[in-house]
Design a protein around this motif. Structure first.
Motif, PDB file in Angstrom:
ATOM      1  N   THR A 190       0.869  -1.177   0.000  1.00 21.11           N
ATOM      2  CA  THR A 190       0.000   0.000   0.000  1.00 21.11           C
ATOM      3  C   THR A 190       0.907   1.229   0.000  1.00 21.11           C
ATOM      4  O   THR A 190       1.415   1.641   1.048  1.00 21.11           O
ATOM      5  CB  THR A 190      -0.895   0.025   1.258  1.00 21.11           C
ATOM      6  OG1 THR A 190      -1.466  -1.272   1.420  1.00 21.11           O
ATOM      7  CG2 THR A 190      -2.002   1.049   1.142  1.00 21.11           C
TER       8      THR A 190
ATOM      9  N   GLU B  98       1.404   5.117  -0.963  1.00 20.66           N
ATOM     10  CA  GLU B  98       0.713   6.360  -1.281  1.00 20.66           C
ATOM     11  C   GLU B  98       1.312   6.990  -2.541  1.00 20.66           C
ATOM     12  O   GLU B  98       2.535   6.921  -2.746  1.00 20.66           O
ATOM     13  CB  GLU B  98       0.892   7.320  -0.091  1.00 20.66           C
ATOM     14  CG  GLU B  98      -0.211   8.327   0.077  1.00 20.66           C
ATOM     15  CD  GLU B  98      -0.004   9.116   1.380  1.00 20.66           C
ATOM     16  OE1 GLU B  98      -0.566   8.714   2.411  1.00 20.66           O
ATOM     17  OE2 GLU B  98       0.735  10.115   1.345  1.00 20.66           O
TER      18      GLU B  98
ATOM     19  N   LEU C   7       4.636  10.509  -3.259  1.00 22.05           N
ATOM     20  CA  LEU C   7       5.456  10.701  -2.058  1.00 22.05           C
ATOM     21  C   LEU C   7       6.698  11.513  -2.410  1.00 22.05           C
ATOM     22  O   LEU C   7       7.284  11.305  -3.471  1.00 22.05           O
ATOM     23  CB  LEU C   7       5.902   9.341  -1.505  1.00 22.05           C
ATOM     24  CG  LEU C   7       4.825   8.490  -0.835  1.00 22.05           C
ATOM     25  CD1 LEU C   7       5.350   7.079  -0.595  1.00 22.05           C
ATOM     26  CD2 LEU C   7       4.373   9.124   0.474  1.00 22.05           C
TER      27      LEU C   7
ATOM     28  N   SER D 177       3.414  -0.859   3.898  1.00 18.59           N
ATOM     29  CA  SER D 177       2.818   0.407   3.455  1.00 18.59           C
ATOM     30  C   SER D 177       3.800   1.561   3.592  1.00 18.59           C
ATOM     31  O   SER D 177       4.739   1.510   4.394  1.00 18.59           O
ATOM     32  CB  SER D 177       1.558   0.697   4.287  1.00 18.59           C
ATOM     33  OG  SER D 177       1.895   0.794   5.648  1.00 18.59           O
TER      34      SER D 177
ATOM     35  N   LYS E  22       3.409   5.891   3.667  1.00 18.20           N
ATOM     36  CA  LYS E  22       2.547   7.072   3.529  1.00 18.20           C
ATOM     37  C   LYS E  22       3.229   8.273   4.181  1.00 18.20           C
ATOM     38  O   LYS E  22       4.290   8.141   4.785  1.00 18.20           O
ATOM     39  CB  LYS E  22       1.184   6.806   4.173  1.00 18.20           C
ATOM     40  CG  LYS E  22       1.296   6.520   5.650  1.00 18.20           C
ATOM     41  CD  LYS E  22      -0.061   6.318   6.291  1.00 18.20           C
ATOM     42  CE  LYS E  22       0.141   6.188   7.784  1.00 18.20           C
ATOM     43  NZ  LYS E  22      -0.982   5.776   8.542  1.00 18.20           N
TER      44      LYS E  22
END
Ligand SMILES: Nc1ncnc2c1ncn2[C@@H]1O[C@H](COP(=O)(O)OP(=O)(O)OP(=O)(O)O)[C@@H](O)[C@H]1O
Ligand SMILES: [Mg+2]
Length: 251
Positions: free
Chosen positions: A127, A129, A132, A166, A168
């Protein structure tokens, strides 16, 4: 270097990657330097006191012993400055920083572990984002830290389950936040701190150094590594890297 590590760690040295070995060697040597520094300064003080004592007891012998004492003082100061210089060198400045695309590092880690995960029917979910910013980091060390977390996640799941990697941006301060979450049993609540200690392991073949090294790497970047259990079960490790104000868009 292999020899020193082998003696310090036993057979574990053979299992460590080159960056881990470098980190450990630096830790061992800076600990040695720290431990040598204290008795050195105590020696220095006691030689000064001895000098005063000698003068009081044999004032006429001053010339005899003063040149020897001078040599001892000189050599002690030389040792002290060697230790100081070493402690400065061994500091966390040893990172090779460059602008790094965090998403690419995470994807690379997933790619490396895909064959192992597939063999155990463990699904790896990425996952990442979009948009970035790049972050100033040492890509080899960062990869190493994330690998350590993801390998632990796969080991915790054992087979038939999933891990999620992930990346983010923190809504609070814009820091880059890596997460590694697994569908394993989670971490016993009373072990959430202990797991970061060097040599803490619950695995038959574990060295107990993976998390400790990952934490050292996070801290050397000015970031941090934390662990918690997910409400629905499984562990979540979060590695946060500050942007250091050197961000560029894209990546
Ligand atoms: N995802 C996880 N879920 C549950 N427990 C974990 C997880 N990750 C780490 N642990 C616990 O923390 C301990 C320490 O982890 P660490 O990676 O430092 O060492 P290790 O995995 O035992 O050995 P190695 O040096 O091979 O990595 C593990 O033995 C395990 O008990
Ligand atoms: Mg491990």
């Amino acid at each position: 270097m292999e020899d020193i590590l082998a003696k310090a760690l036993g057979q574990d040295a053979a299992q460590l990657a080159a960056t881990e070995k470098r980190d450990l060697l630096v830790r061992l040597l800076s600990r040695l330097a720290h431990e040598v520094r204290n008795p050195l300064s105590s020696l220095d003080i006691h030689i000064q006191l001895l000098e005063e004592d000698l003068e009081a007891v044999v004032p006429q012998g001053r010339g005899q012993f003063s040149s020897r004492l001078e040599i001892i003082h000189g050599e002690l100061h030389r040792l002290e400055s060697i230790v100081e210089r070493f402690l400065r060198l061994a500091g966390p400045s040893a990172l090779d920083l460059e602008p790094v695309a965090a998403g690419k590092i995470a994807a690379h880690v997933c790619e490396l572990l895909q064959p192992d995960a597939s063999g155990k029917s463990i699904q790896i979910v990425q996952t990442i984002e979009a948009d970035l910013p790049t972050v100033m980091a040492d890509p080899l060390r960062l990869t190493q830290a994330l690998l350590n977390l993801a390998i632990n996640a796969i080991q915790a799941v054992q087979h038939d389950g999933s891990i999620e990697v992930s990346v983010k941006r923190s809504a609070a301060d814009g820091a880059i936040v890596f997460g590694v979450r697994d569908s394993g049993p989670g971490i016993p609540a009373d072990k959430l701190t202990e797991i970061f200690e060097p040599y803490f392991t619950t695995k038959e073949e574990g060295s107990g150094l993976g998390l400790w090294i990952a934490q050292q790497i996070a801290v050397a970047h000015g970031g941090k590594l934390t662990a918690r259990n997910a409400a629905g079960g499984g562990a979540i490790f979060t590695l946060t890297l500050p942007l250091r104000g050197k961000e560029k868009s894209g990546g």
